[in-house]
Design an enzyme around this catalytic site. Sequence first.
Site, PDB file in Angstrom:
ATOM      1  N   ASP A 114      43.236  44.560  44.268  1.00 13.85           N
ATOM      2  CA  ASP A 114      41.821  44.428  43.915  1.00 13.85           C
ATOM      3  C   ASP A 114      40.980  45.184  44.945  1.00 13.85           C
ATOM      4  O   ASP A 114      40.959  44.832  46.122  1.00 13.85           O
ATOM      5  CB  ASP A 114      41.473  42.930  43.913  1.00 13.85           C
ATOM      6  CG  ASP A 114      40.186  42.639  43.190  1.00 13.85           C
ATOM      7  OD1 ASP A 114      39.397  43.578  42.958  1.00 13.85           O
ATOM      8  OD2 ASP A 114      39.951  41.460  42.856  1.00 13.85           O
ATOM      9  N   ASP A 119      38.643  48.107  38.560  1.00 16.24           N
ATOM     10  CA  ASP A 119      38.998  48.056  39.985  1.00 16.24           C
ATOM     11  C   ASP A 119      40.086  47.054  40.339  1.00 16.24           C
ATOM     12  O   ASP A 119      40.236  46.698  41.499  1.00 16.24           O
ATOM     13  CB  ASP A 119      37.747  47.746  40.811  1.00 16.24           C
ATOM     14  CG  ASP A 119      37.138  46.392  40.443  1.00 16.24           C
ATOM     15  OD1 ASP A 119      37.600  45.780  39.463  1.00 16.24           O
ATOM     16  OD2 ASP A 119      36.213  45.961  41.140  1.00 16.24           O
ATOM     17  N   GLU A 120      40.860  46.596  39.362  1.00 20.65           N
ATOM     18  CA  GLU A 120      41.939  45.688  39.734  1.00 20.65           C
ATOM     19  C   GLU A 120      43.100  45.781  38.744  1.00 20.65           C
ATOM     20  O   GLU A 120      42.925  46.180  37.596  1.00 20.65           O
ATOM     21  CB  GLU A 120      41.454  44.241  39.828  1.00 20.65           C
ATOM     22  CG  GLU A 120      41.039  43.644  38.518  1.00 20.65           C
ATOM     23  CD  GLU A 120      40.646  42.178  38.663  1.00 20.65           C
ATOM     24  OE1 GLU A 120      41.529  41.359  38.957  1.00 20.65           O
ATOM     25  OE2 GLU A 120      39.467  41.872  38.469  1.00 20.65           O
TER      26      GLU A 120
END
Length: 433
Positions: free
Chosen positions: A27, A117-118
């Site tokens: 993350d 974003d993860e």
Amino acid sequence: MALSGEHMFGYRRPVPRAPAPTILHADLDAFYASVEQLLDPGLRRRPIAVGGGVVLAASYEARAFGVSAGMSGGRARRLCPGLTIVPGHFEEYQRLGDRVIDVLRSFTPLVERVSIDEAFLDVAGALHLFGSPGDIATAVRRRVHGEIGLAISVGAARTKHLAKVASQVAKPDGVIVVPVGEEAAFLEHLPVGLMWGVGPATRARLAGAGIHSIGELAAAPGPHLERLLGRAAGGKLAALAGDVDPRRIEVGGRARSVGAQAALGRRFPTPELVRTTFGYLADRVAGRMRAAGCGGRTVTVRIRFADFRSVTRSASVRHAVSSTLTLAEMCCALAGGAMADHPGDGQITLLAVSVANLVPDATAQLELPLGLDGGHRPGSAHRSARWSVDRSVDAVRARFGHGAVGYATVALSDDGRVPDAFRRLAERRLPDS
DNA sequence: TCTGGGGTCCTAGGACCC
DNA sequence: TCTGGGGTCCTAGGACCC
């Protein structure tokens, strides 16, 4: 192919491998804000926010002042007088996010991207190449930092749920491995709010029952929990505790619904406002469906009123819809009914549309008209006229860009609106046809 | 100090079918 | 006439995630 002794003897010796925490959750830290600080060194180590009228993301320096996503820009400035607000480089977020995912895929193909974003990784098959889960987590972090320049936190555990909790605890810029067998000890004193699926409402309910930590939650009697959290809670707890998690890593997942929404400020829902806003929203949604060669059978609209209550109305049709005009008409009909059922002071703050029951089918473009308004069913001439209009719009956009033609968005106030590029960041891929 | 946009999943009741 | 059970789909609302 080289034959090992095992193969020569005609059997494969079972490999008694100790269970390992092979699920990783990676993350990126304060992603949008970190990208801005990467692009402009003058912003580094300073409180910054991405956004305008509303804060979309805040750097850790800004978070220390209480600035957080969703907050109005004005409030953020009051909380943090030294705050720098930047409009955001959304295309860069997509590009850099993709590069990070590429790094993850260099360790294993089993990468499930959750958002820009993860991502989750299953590294069980990568241990012989790259070392322990902890080694891999560290290598991921080093490479993302060295090759891209961003900080990323990684949690490693036996289940997705637990790996996610671990990455949250590891933030910022850290790594946590939860060894198999030590799950309960790791979780014991963590707040229940870290559990996936426990938000403000559930947290408040649990607090009312005297439950604040995950340890206290685990110790609570099952029936009691079911009353508090519903039936699905048991499975969540088991997954968290490190038992078998039914949720596997899913590569290449596709959206099950498509939607769009527009915040309006406080407005009276004049027919003009409703019509133009749903025109714009239907255009976005139907355009995406046509681009993917799919349509949808269930249309849901949502209206949020000034007092923040909201209502939804939905309708399912036999033949999937993908025409902008047809979708817009359905939206208006559904919204009209919903507003008639909800007399208030009359002002609304948001209109939304979502299409579900997606059918990956090119012929979805030939959807039949709806007849929500009492059986009015235009003939096939109307149908093909709509199809032609959509085709023309799609073709012009393909050549000259999305802004070249389409619904005016004058109904939407400019200052509160987020850029289309930001909308696109959050869009999940639709099923391929 | 009222809050941006795109999604997922769960629950509960009702209709309908066998 | 009334009884029963199971499955599936639809709708509305809510909570939650990033």
